[in-house]
Design a protein around this motif. Structure first.
Motif, mmCIF file in Angstrom:
data_model
loop_
_atom_site.group_PDB
_atom_site.id
_atom_site.type_symbol
_atom_site.label_atom_id
_atom_site.label_comp_id
_atom_site.label_asym_id
_atom_site.label_seq_id
_atom_site.Cartn_x
_atom_site.Cartn_y
_atom_site.Cartn_z
ATOM 1 N N SER A 1 -2.603 2.037 -6.311
ATOM 2 C CA SER A 1 -2.633 3.451 -5.769
ATOM 3 C C SER A 1 -3.899 3.464 -5.329
ATOM 4 C CB SER A 1 -2.414 4.559 -6.973
ATOM 5 O OG SER A 1 -1.170 4.263 -7.524
ATOM 6 N N ALA A 2 -5.066 3.024 -5.925
ATOM 7 C CA ALA A 2 -6.224 3.150 -5.471
ATOM 8 C C ALA A 2 -6.380 2.364 -4.099
ATOM 9 C CB ALA A 2 -7.425 2.970 -6.565
ATOM 10 N N GLY B 1 -4.845 4.456 -1.461
ATOM 11 C CA GLY B 1 -5.894 5.616 -0.805
ATOM 12 C C GLY B 1 -7.004 5.086 -0.087
ATOM 13 N N ALA B 2 -7.610 3.957 -0.647
ATOM 14 C CA ALA B 2 -9.005 3.393 0.134
ATOM 15 C C ALA B 2 -8.363 2.796 1.440
ATOM 16 C CB ALA B 2 -9.526 2.219 -0.813
ATOM 17 N N ILE C 1 5.044 1.076 -1.208
ATOM 18 C CA ILE C 1 4.586 2.227 -0.649
ATOM 19 C C ILE C 1 3.691 1.701 0.245
ATOM 20 C CG2 ILE C 1 3.176 4.382 -0.979
ATOM 21 C CD1 ILE C 1 5.099 5.011 -3.410
ATOM 22 N N LEU D 1 -7.709 8.348 7.133
ATOM 23 C CA LEU D 1 -7.605 9.762 6.403
ATOM 24 C C LEU D 1 -9.026 10.471 6.503
ATOM 25 C CD1 LEU D 1 -5.257 11.341 4.786
ATOM 26 C CD2 LEU D 1 -6.306 10.161 2.756
ATOM 27 N N VAL E 1 -4.769 13.455 9.796
ATOM 28 C CA VAL E 1 -3.467 12.867 9.764
ATOM 29 C C VAL E 1 -2.755 13.124 8.339
ATOM 30 C CG1 VAL E 1 -3.978 10.916 11.251
ATOM 31 C CG2 VAL E 1 -4.660 10.489 8.848
ATOM 32 N N TYR F 1 -0.408 11.469 5.620
ATOM 33 C CA TYR F 1 0.091 10.063 5.148
ATOM 34 C C TYR F 1 0.941 10.330 4.172
ATOM 35 C CZ TYR F 1 -3.053 6.634 6.927
ATOM 36 O OH TYR F 1 -3.885 5.466 7.788
ATOM 37 N N GLY F 2 2.276 9.583 4.158
ATOM 38 C CA GLY F 2 3.170 9.760 3.144
ATOM 39 C C GLY F 2 3.984 10.877 3.190
ATOM 40 N N LEU G 1 7.447 13.436 3.327
ATOM 41 C CA LEU G 1 8.909 13.109 3.485
ATOM 42 C C LEU G 1 9.732 12.886 4.424
ATOM 43 C CD1 LEU G 1 11.489 13.791 1.257
ATOM 44 C CD2 LEU G 1 11.547 16.156 2.210
ATOM 45 N N GLU H 1 4.586 19.161 -2.112
ATOM 46 C CA GLU H 1 4.489 17.849 -1.196
ATOM 47 C C GLU H 1 5.932 17.892 -0.243
ATOM 48 O OE1 GLU H 1 6.466 14.067 -0.349
ATOM 49 O OE2 GLU H 1 6.741 14.912 -2.275
ATOM 50 N N VAL H 2 7.046 17.749 -0.907
ATOM 51 C CA VAL H 2 8.243 17.629 -0.124
ATOM 52 C C VAL H 2 8.615 18.804 0.975
ATOM 53 C CG1 VAL H 2 9.578 16.199 -1.641
ATOM 54 C CG2 VAL H 2 9.765 18.668 -1.726
ATOM 55 N N TRP I 1 -4.505 14.564 4.625
ATOM 56 C CA TRP I 1 -3.911 14.650 3.593
ATOM 57 C C TRP I 1 -2.834 13.397 3.174
ATOM 58 C CZ3 TRP I 1 1.608 14.122 2.496
ATOM 59 C CH2 TRP I 1 2.015 14.899 1.456
ATOM 60 N N ILE I 2 -2.744 13.007 1.982
ATOM 61 C CA ILE I 2 -2.268 11.920 1.565
ATOM 62 C C ILE I 2 -1.348 12.124 0.717
ATOM 63 C CG2 ILE I 2 -4.103 10.882 0.326
ATOM 64 C CD1 ILE I 2 -3.062 8.242 1.120
ATOM 65 N N HIS I 3 -0.026 11.576 0.592
ATOM 66 C CA HIS I 3 0.717 11.348 -0.614
ATOM 67 C C HIS I 3 1.350 9.973 -0.923
ATOM 68 C CE1 HIS I 3 5.146 11.010 -1.552
ATOM 69 N NE2 HIS I 3 4.737 11.711 -2.723
ATOM 70 N N SER I 4 1.225 9.514 -2.056
ATOM 71 C CA SER I 4 1.923 8.295 -2.150
ATOM 72 C C SER I 4 3.170 8.381 -3.312
ATOM 73 C CB SER I 4 0.583 7.112 -2.591
ATOM 74 O OG SER I 4 0.919 6.571 -3.735
ATOM 75 N N ALA I 5 2.770 8.775 -4.432
ATOM 76 C CA ALA I 5 3.987 9.167 -5.470
ATOM 77 C C ALA I 5 3.791 10.063 -6.431
ATOM 78 C CB ALA I 5 4.122 7.578 -6.021
ATOM 79 N N PHE I 6 4.814 10.076 -7.411
ATOM 80 C CA PHE I 6 4.782 11.148 -8.154
ATOM 81 C C PHE I 6 3.548 11.055 -9.279
ATOM 82 C CE2 PHE I 6 7.942 13.250 -11.551
ATOM 83 C CZ PHE I 6 7.024 14.427 -11.514
ATOM 84 N N GLU I 7 3.257 9.940 -9.744
ATOM 85 C CA GLU I 7 2.361 9.965 -10.748
ATOM 86 C C GLU I 7 1.148 9.577 -10.634
ATOM 87 O OE1 GLU I 7 4.528 8.040 -9.780
ATOM 88 O OE2 GLU I 7 4.733 5.979 -10.807
ATOM 89 N N ASN I 8 0.504 9.263 -9.255
ATOM 90 C CA ASN I 8 -0.791 8.746 -9.051
ATOM 91 C C ASN I 8 -1.501 9.403 -8.150
ATOM 92 O OD1 ASN I 8 0.753 8.536 -6.772
ATOM 93 N ND2 ASN I 8 0.477 6.399 -6.432
ATOM 94 N N SER J 1 -5.222 8.736 -9.057
ATOM 95 C CA SER J 1 -5.501 7.362 -8.803
ATOM 96 C C SER J 1 -5.658 6.984 -7.074
ATOM 97 C CB SER J 1 -4.910 6.268 -9.388
ATOM 98 O OG SER J 1 -3.312 6.578 -9.312
ATOM 99 N N THR J 2 -4.666 7.598 -6.373
ATOM 100 C CA THR J 2 -4.446 7.315 -5.193
ATOM 101 C C THR J 2 -6.122 8.145 -4.517
ATOM 102 O OG1 THR J 2 -2.435 7.652 -4.944
ATOM 103 C CG2 THR J 2 -3.561 7.803 -2.761
ATOM 104 N N GLY K 1 -9.020 6.234 -5.104
ATOM 105 C CA GLY K 1 -9.197 5.093 -4.051
ATOM 106 C C GLY K 1 -9.895 5.863 -2.710
#
Lengths: 393, 309
Positions: free
Chosen positions: A64-65, A68-69, A94, A200, A207, A209-210, A212, B51-52, B66-73, B76-77, B80
Motif C-alpha cells: 500500500s505504501a 502511494g509512493a 491494484i 499525485l 489527478v 488515482y483509483g 470507481l 470514494e465511490v 486524490w488517491i484511493h487504493s483499497a478499503f483497509e489501507n 498506509s497508502t 507512502g
C-alpha cells in the motif's frame, strides 16, 4: 569496472537495491527474505542509501505504501516471500492496474499450509495473473542483473507495469556465490531518474488515482493492461541487450542451453536450471543429445520464442515447482503446452512437479527425467502426463 | 477562526454533482475539513460511500490530488505518499509545503483498516486521519461495524424476537485507541459545530506527526431519518452527550464544547428509525442502561479533562 564479491542471494538483492537507490522502500521482514530488509535497514542506518525506509506493520501496508509512493512520483520498492505476498495480494493487483512501476524481489517460498519456510514457486506462480512482470533468477548474479533491469523495464513508458524478480528461497537467498557488481555510478546511469508524468504531488495538475471504474470503462482499462504486457516482451529483450553493454552479460526472455541440436529438452525456471545444466553436461559426455530451455521471463509469457527454440525436439519435460490443484498439470506445463498446440508436428510432453516445500532436487533425478524422455522419444508414447519427482507415493 | 462568511467565499475543493445521498454527512464533513486547510493538500480515501460516489470514472469531484487504493489501507497508502513527499523534498524535487489528509469511514477505520492506521500512528507519519463515522457499513447497505452503537438496528444486527435490541455490543472507543498510540493530537467533532470542527482540523494540521479526528457523520438512509435533519441530528448527538466534543493534545484532555442543557438520550433514539424498537416498553431497561453508560462516560471524560461535573 566491475568488482567481484561473494554474496548470498538476499545480500546481492540488497546490494542491487542500494545501487538503484529508490526514493522509498517499504518492507516487512519474512523468512527467507528477512536478510534483504535487515541489510537495507543497515544501509539506511549507515547513511549508505538516501531512500526513505518505511518499516511497515505488514506486507499489506508495504505494498500500500509503495502504491502511494509510486503514484507520488517516487521510485518505490519492497521485497517479500510466500505468505507475505499472499497478504499483500489485493494491493499487488491494484499496483499493476494503477500502472505503477514498483519493483519487488520475491524470495520464493512455499505457501502455507502447512507452514513451511523453504523454496517452491507456489507464491509467485499464484500471482501469475496479477498483472506483474515476472523475471526468474537462476543464480545470485541473475538476481542482481534482473533487479537492475527490472527498474528500467517497469518504468518504460510503453510498459509502466510492476516487476517481480524471483529468487529461490534458501537455495539462492542464503547461498553465497561469486557475483560481479557494477560501479554505483554505472547502475545509477543505467536506471536513470524516475519521473511519473501523472504525479499525485503535481499540484498544478491534480489527478484522481483509483476511481470507481464500472462496466462502461473497466474492460478497456484491462485491455490496455494486456496490451502493456504484450509490449513488455520487446522492452525486456531491449533492456537485456542494453544491459550487456555495461555488464557483458546479455539477457533474453529465455535461455537456450545446448539446445541447437538437442533432441531431449527439459524446461524449467529458477535455480533448478543450474542443476539441469550440470545434468545436460554429463549426458552430453555420454552422447545423449540433451538440452535445457530456461524460462527467464514467465510474465509476459514468451510463447513465440519457446516455439522457435523447440523446432527439432523429440521429447520435452517441463518441471514445475508448484502444483496447480485440480488442473491438468503445473502452471509452466499448462502454459508451454498451450503455446505449442499450434505446431503441426506434435511433440510428446511430460510434466514433473518437484521440490515442493524445499524438497531438494538432485542431478541424478534430472538425469532420470532425460532417461524417461529417451523412452518417450523412442516409443512416441507418454504414459503418465503429470508425474512427481522425489515424492514418497 | 475564520467567519462563516469568509469560509463560504473559499473555493470549494469538493465540487457538487457527486453522487452522495442528499443529507449525507460525509460530503458536509469533507467540505468543512477542506475549508479549514490553508496550504495545498493531498487526500486519500478508503473504499466507501465517499470514494465511490465522488469518483465514478471518467468523473471526479475532487479538485485536488486524490488517491484511493483499497478499503483497509487509506492510512498506509497515504503514509507512502507522505514518505514520497519527504524523499522528493529532500532531493529538492518538490518545493511546496503540502498537507496530507486521509478520509476513512468507520468500516475502514475501526474495523478492517485499524491495523494499517495503528502502524501509521506508531511510525509517526506527518498526516491527519479523519474518520467520518456513520456507525455502520453504509456503502454496502447498512451492516453493523464495531462503531455501531449498542441498540442500533442494522441489516446484520437486525431486531428480532430472540434479539429485540439490535446490536448487543458496545461500540469501540476509537478515540481512546488513538490516544493510546501517543498521537500528538486526537479529537472528536461534529459537523453541527463547524467552528469547533474547523478549529480542530487547523490545529491537527499545524502539529507535526500523525493526528486523528473522529467525526460523527449522520446517514439518512442508514439511520432512518429525513435528509433535511442531518445537522440537527449531528447536534443532538452532542447535546445528548452521546458524542462529546473534545480533544487530547499530547495526552492532555480538553472538552471543547459543553451543552448548557443536557438532552435525555431518549431524544436521540426518537430521532432515528434505527432505534425505533428501543422506544417499546419491553426495551425500557436497555434505554435506562444506555443513559447510565453515557452519563458514566461523561464523568470519566470530565475527570480526565479536570472539569467539574
Amino acid at each position: 569496472m566491475a568488482r567481484v564479491v561473494g554474496l548470498t542471494g538476499d545480500e546481492v538483492a540488497a546490494e542491487a537495491i542500494r545501487q538503484i537507490n529508490p526514493d522509498v522502500i517499504a518492507a516487512y521482514p519474512i523468512t527467507p527474505q528477512t536478510e534483504i530488509v535487515q541489510r537495507l535497514s543497515q544501509f539506511v542506518a549507515d547513511g549508505l542509501i538516501s531512500a526513505e525506509m518505511v518499516r511497515v506493520e505488514s506486507e499489506h501496508s508495504a505494498m500500500s505504501a509503495c502504491v502511494g509512493a509510486s503514484a507520488s512520483g517516487a521510485r518505490a520498492m519492497t521485497a517479500t516471500s510466500a505468505n507475505g505476498l499472499a497478504l499483500m495480494w489485493e494491493i499487488v493487483y491494484i499496483a499493476a492496474s494503477l500502472r505503477l512501476p514498483i519493483v519487488m524481489p520475491v524470495v520464493n517460498r512455499a505457501l502455507s499450509g502447512p507452514i513451511n519456510i523453504h523454496c517452491d514457486h507456489s507464491d509467485s506462480m499464484g500471482a501469475r495473473d496479477s498483472g506483474w512482470i515476472q523475471l526468474y533468477s537462476e543464480n545470485c548474479q541473475e538476481i542482481y542483473d534482473n533487479l537492475i533491469q527490472a527498474v528500467v523495464i517497469a518504468e518504460n513508458k510503453e510498459v509502466l507495469l510492476p516487476v517481480m524478480v524471483t529468487l529461490d528461497g534458501f537455495v539462492l537467498s542464503h547461498a553465497m556465490e561469486r557475483v560481479e557488481i557494477l560501479e554505483d555510478e554505472e547502475v545509477k546511469n543505467f536506471v536513470g531518474e524516475y519521473k511519473n508524468p501523472h504525479s499525485l504531488l503535481d499540484l498544478n495538475n491534480p489527478v484522481t488515482y483509483g476511481p470507481l471504474d464500472l462496466y462502461d470503462y473497466y474492460f478497456e482499462h484491462k485491455r490496455q493492461q494486456v496490451e502493456a504486457m504484450e509490449k513488455a516482451l520487446r522492452v525486456i529483450q531491449g533492456v537485456g541487450k542494453q544491459f550487456a553493454k555495461i555488464s557483458g552479460r546479455s539477457y533474453g526472455l529465455i535461455e537456450e542451453y545446448r539446445l541447437e541440436d538437442a533432441e531431449l529438452v527439459v524446461i524449467a525456471l529458477g535455480s533448478t536450471a543450474g542443476t539441469i545444466k550440470e545434468a545436460v553436461d554429463e549426458l552430453r559426455e555420454e552422447g545423449v543429445k540433451a538440452g535445457l530451455l530456461k524460462i527467464r521471463c514467465f510474465r509476459p509469457f514468451p510463447g513465440r520464442e519457446i516455439n522457435e527454440a523447440l523446432k527439432k525436439v523429440e521429447a520435452v519435460a517441463i518441471l514445475d515447482r508448484s502444483a496447480s490443484f485440480g488442473a491438468e498439470g503445473g502452471p509452466v506445463f499448462l502454459e508451454v503446452r498451450s503455446s505449442l498446440f499450434e505446431k503441426t508436428e506434435r511433440i510428446p510432453i511430460i510434466n514433473y512437479i518437484y521440490g515442493l516445500g524445499g524438497r531438494d532436487i538432485k542431478v541424478e533425478e534430472i538425469k532420470g527425467v532425460y532417461q524417461t524422455l529417451q523412452r518417450i522419444a523412442r516409443t512416441k508414447r507418454v504414459e503418465k502426463r503429470v508425474d512427481y519427482l522425489g515424492v514418497r507415493e | 477562526m475564520p467567519s462563516l462568511k469568509s469560509l463560504s467565499q473559499k473555493k470549494e475543493l469538493l465540487s457538487g454533482g457527486h453522487r452522495l445521498c442528499p443529507g449525507c454527512g460525509a460530503s458536509i464533513i469533507v467540505r468543512q475539513v477542506l475549508s479549514a486547510v490553508e496550504s495545498p493538500v493531498v487526500v486519500c480515501c478508503s473504499t466507501g460511500c465517499l470514494e465511490v460516489a465522488t469518483t465514478i470514472y471518467p468523473f471526479t469531484a475532487w479538485k485536488i490530488p486524490w488517491i484511493h487504493s483499497a478499503f483497509e489501507n487509506a492510512a498506509s497508502t497515504l503514509s507512502g505518499v507522505e514518505t514520497a513527499y519527504r524523499a522528493l523534498k529532500k532531493k529538492g524535487k518538490i518545493k511546496e509545503e503540502i498537507k496530507f489528509i486521509a478520509f476513512g469511514g468507520d468500516g475502514g477505520t475501526y474495523d478492517i483498516g485499524i491495523q494499517a492506521l495503528s502502524g501509521v500512528m506508531e511510525r509517526g507519519h506527518n498526516l491527519l486521519y479523519i474518520c467520518y463515522d456513520n456507525e455502520a457499513y453504509m456503502n454496502t447497505g447498512i451492516q453493523r461495524s464495531s462503531a455501531t452503537p449498542r441498540g442500533a438496528a442494522t441489516t446484520t444486527s437486525p431486531v428480532g424476537k430472540a434479539i429485540p435490541i439490535g446490536k448487543e455490543r458496545e461500540r469501540k472507543d476509537m478515540v481512546e485507541i488513538m490516544v493510546a498510540h501517543n498521537s500528538p493530537y486526537v479529537a472528536q467533532a461534529s459537523p453541527a459545530y463547524y467552528n469547533d470542527l474547523i478549529k480542530k482540523v487547523q490545529k491537527a494540521l499545524s502539529i507535526e506527526g500523525p493526528t486523528f479526528i473522529n467525526i460523527i457523520s449522520p446517514c439518512p438512509r442508514g439511520w432512518r431519518y429525513d435528509p433535511s435533519q442531518s445537522i440537527q441530528i449531528a447536534k443532538l448527538a452532542v447535546t445528548t452527550g452521546f458524542w462529546p466534543l473534545y480533544e487530547v493534545e499530547n495526552g492532555k484532555y480538553k472538552i471543547t464544547y459543553r451543552s448548557r442543557k443536557r438532552v435525555p438520550l431518549i431524544e436521540w433514539f426518537k430521532s432515528q428509525g434505527r432505534f425505533r424498537h428501543l422506544l417499546k416498553e419491553e426495551n425500557k431497561k436497555i434505554v435506562e442502561e444506555l443513559q447510565r453508560r453515557v452519563d458514566e462516560k461523561e464523568r470519566i471524560l470530565l475527570a480526565r479533562a479536570g472539569e467539574k461535573i
